[in-house]
Enzyme design. Structure first.
Site, PDB file in Angstrom:
ATOM      1  N   GLU A   1      40.991  43.641  27.291  1.00  0.00           N
ATOM      2  CA  GLU A   1      42.178  42.886  27.702  1.00  0.00           C
ATOM      3  C   GLU A   1      43.274  42.781  26.648  1.00  0.00           C
ATOM      4  OE1 GLU A   1      41.329  39.022  29.258  1.00  0.00           O
ATOM      5  OE2 GLU A   1      40.285  39.803  31.006  1.00  0.00           O
TER       6      GLU A   1
ATOM      7  N   GLU B   1      34.310  42.432  34.188  1.00  0.00           N
ATOM      8  CA  GLU B   1      34.121  40.976  34.203  1.00  0.00           C
ATOM      9  C   GLU B   1      34.464  40.447  35.583  1.00  0.00           C
ATOM     10  OE1 GLU B   1      36.205  38.596  31.283  1.00  0.00           O
ATOM     11  OE2 GLU B   1      35.729  40.007  29.675  1.00  0.00           O
TER      12      GLU B   1
HETATM   13  C1  NOJ Z   1      38.472  37.211  29.850  1.00  0.00           C
HETATM   14  C2  NOJ Z   1      37.881  37.475  28.505  1.00  0.00           C
HETATM   15  O1  NOJ Z   1      37.630  38.840  28.283  1.00  0.00           O
HETATM   16  C3  NOJ Z   1      36.679  36.620  28.178  1.00  0.00           C
HETATM   17  O2  NOJ Z   1      36.558  36.608  26.795  1.00  0.00           O
HETATM   18  C4  NOJ Z   1      36.843  35.250  28.781  1.00  0.00           C
HETATM   19  O3  NOJ Z   1      35.849  34.361  28.369  1.00  0.00           O
HETATM   20  C5  NOJ Z   1      36.835  35.382  30.272  1.00  0.00           C
HETATM   21  N1  NOJ Z   1      37.846  36.315  30.720  1.00  0.00           N
HETATM   22  C6  NOJ Z   1      37.008  34.070  31.021  1.00  0.00           C
HETATM   23  O4  NOJ Z   1      38.222  33.495  30.693  1.00  0.00           O
END
Ligand code: NOJ
Length: 452
Positions: A163, A344
């Site tokens: 990200e 994710e």
């Molecule tokens: C995005 C991130 O990659 C991760 O580190 C984070 O905890 C989750 N989404 C939830 O916000």
């Protein structure tokens, strides 16, 4: 529309990242990252990631839990400052930690997916300019080489960055994530350096890999859910998802250069250049998508809608609408034509053990089933989806939000370190065992007490 179901080699898994679970911040020769020195006032309740889930000590127990759940894959990140505690120095203890983890995962039948950079920049790299200086490109390349040389005899799946859109936005523009900067004017520079470093890392993974590898970026992404499934509404949602508004900021800005080699101009303050595209546009084997919530309600798009009263949300206020899974996967695939990996997907809640000692998380159970059904819709329409990595395996350190938002399939008592698999972990096990076919049944008929 067919009914292909999940592929036989589908990677059912879960995700984590080093800073969010490891702890052991000063152990095994590791030096601090920018998150270890986050000022207390920048993180809710002054919490820190110094101990987190203590995975650094409990990792064998964690892998055993993954095996019990039947996970086929596990996405984790490597802590750069554990591997290279200072410039030019490789730390054998750090390498051994990840090497042992990989061996143990493989012995448990769990395929490792390695993220090389998930936001925990070593302090020493930050002091050399971090993402604001081109000096990071060779430093990141060298770190990538070291970790690929150490693990790629066993690790096939590589994700050089997680990200970047999010860490640039949160950390350098809004100043809410480490290193808490507000450098709006450096937007083009930051983006360019990140993308160049990513391109270099992709080349490095391929160059030093000891076996054929699969390389992909994990993008922060999103999509508008169309108001109705008419051709006009779908086209409007596609445009807002992939071209304008949130689609420009959240998807096109990063995906066009990296996945298509196309420069992007935006908002009069950002532009990328054709000159850099050759380096930035390195062929990838898959596109990793981190999917949570639809763009319909995003703060930073035009077209923002207010959620109707009572709209389901997670504990961070993010709207839960599983249809965004289908539309996000479809719009990204239609535009870039790369196999998709859900790197994710998950939801935070204020989970806690009940009087029976178990952690009941019916909202997460429904979330999991709902989002997976929508993913199956995309698969049934012929979109190649390689796997699904639920965020997260464990409750963990949610960056500036601290420990209150619990995203885990497994509950963690942050005082004692005790792990308690939640109901969702048991349901996920059933889903995996059936290779997703159980999803098509009525939930009520197969989530009874017998799963506990
Ligand atoms: C995005 C991130 O990659 C991760 O580190 C984070 O905890 C989750 N989404 C939830 O916000």
């Amino acid at each position: 529309m067919g009914n292909a179901g999940f592929p036989n080699d589908f990677l059912w898994g879960a995700s984590s990242s080093a800073a969010q679970i490891e702890g052991g911040w000063q152990e095994g020769g590791r030096t601090p990252s920018i998150w270890d020195i986050a000022p207390a006032k920048k993180v809710k309740q002054g919490e820190s990631c110094h101990t987190a889930c203590d995975h650094y000590h409990r990792w064998r127990e964690d892998v055993a839990l993954m095996q019990k759940m039947g996970l086929r894959s596990y996405r984790f990140s490597v802590s750069w400052s554990r591997i290279m505690p200072e410039e030019g120095k490789v730390n054998p203890t750090g390498i051994k930690f990840y090497s042992d983890l990989v061996d143990t995962l493989l012995a448990a039948g769990v395929e490792p997916l390695v993220t090389i950079y998930h936001w925990d920049m070593p302090l020493w790299v930050y002091k050399k300019g971090g993402w604001l200086s081109e000096a990071i490109i060779p430093l990141f390349q060298e770190y990538t080489r070291v970790i690929v040389e150490a693990l790629s005899d066993r690790v096939k799946w590589w994700i050089p960055m997680n990200e970047p859109g999010c860490f640039i936005m949160n950390a350098y523009l809004q100043g809410v994530h480490a290193p808490f900067r507000r450098d709006y004017l450096a937007l083009s520079k930051l983006t360019r350096i990140c993308m160049l470093a990513h391109g270099e890392a992709v080349k490095t993974v391929r160059k030093y890999a000891k076996q054929p590898v699969k390389v992909g970026m994990a993008f922060s992404t999103g999509a508008y859910v169309p108001d109705a499934e008419t051709p006009e509404k779908i086209e409007e949602a596609r445009r807002l998802s992939m071209e304008d508004g949130c689609g420009l900021m959240g998807n096109r800005w990063w995906m066009d250069p990296i996945l298509a080699g196309k420069p992007v101009r935006a908002y009069g303050v950002y532009s990328s250049s054709q000159r850099d595209m050759e380096q930035i546009h390195q062929p990838l084997d898959f596109v990793g998508l981190n999917i949570y919530t639809p763009y319909n309600y995003a703060d930073w798009g035009a077209n923002k809608q207010a959620p109707a009263p009572g709209t389901p949300k997670n504990s961070l206020g993010w709207v839960i609408d599983d249809r965004c899974m289908y539309w996000n996967v479809r719009f990204v695939y239609e535009k870039y034509r790369l196999p998709v990996m859900i790197t994710e997907n998950g939801m935070s809640d204020y989970d806690a053990p009940s009087l029976d000692g178990q952690v009941h998380d019916p909202k997460r159970v429904d979330f999991l089933i709902g989002y997976l059904r929508q993913l199956k819709r995309a698969i049934d329409e012929g979109i190649p989806v390689l796997g699904y990595q639920h965020w997260s395996i464990l409750d963990n350190f949610e960056w500036a939000e601290g420990y209150d938002p619990r995203f885990g399939l497994v509950y963690v008592d942050f005082q004692s370190g005790e792990r308690i698999p939640k109901d969702s972990a048991r349901v996920y096990k059933k889903i995996i065992e059936s290779n997703g076919s159980v999803l098509s049944k009525e939930v009520a008929t197969w989530v009874p007490d017998s799963l506990h």
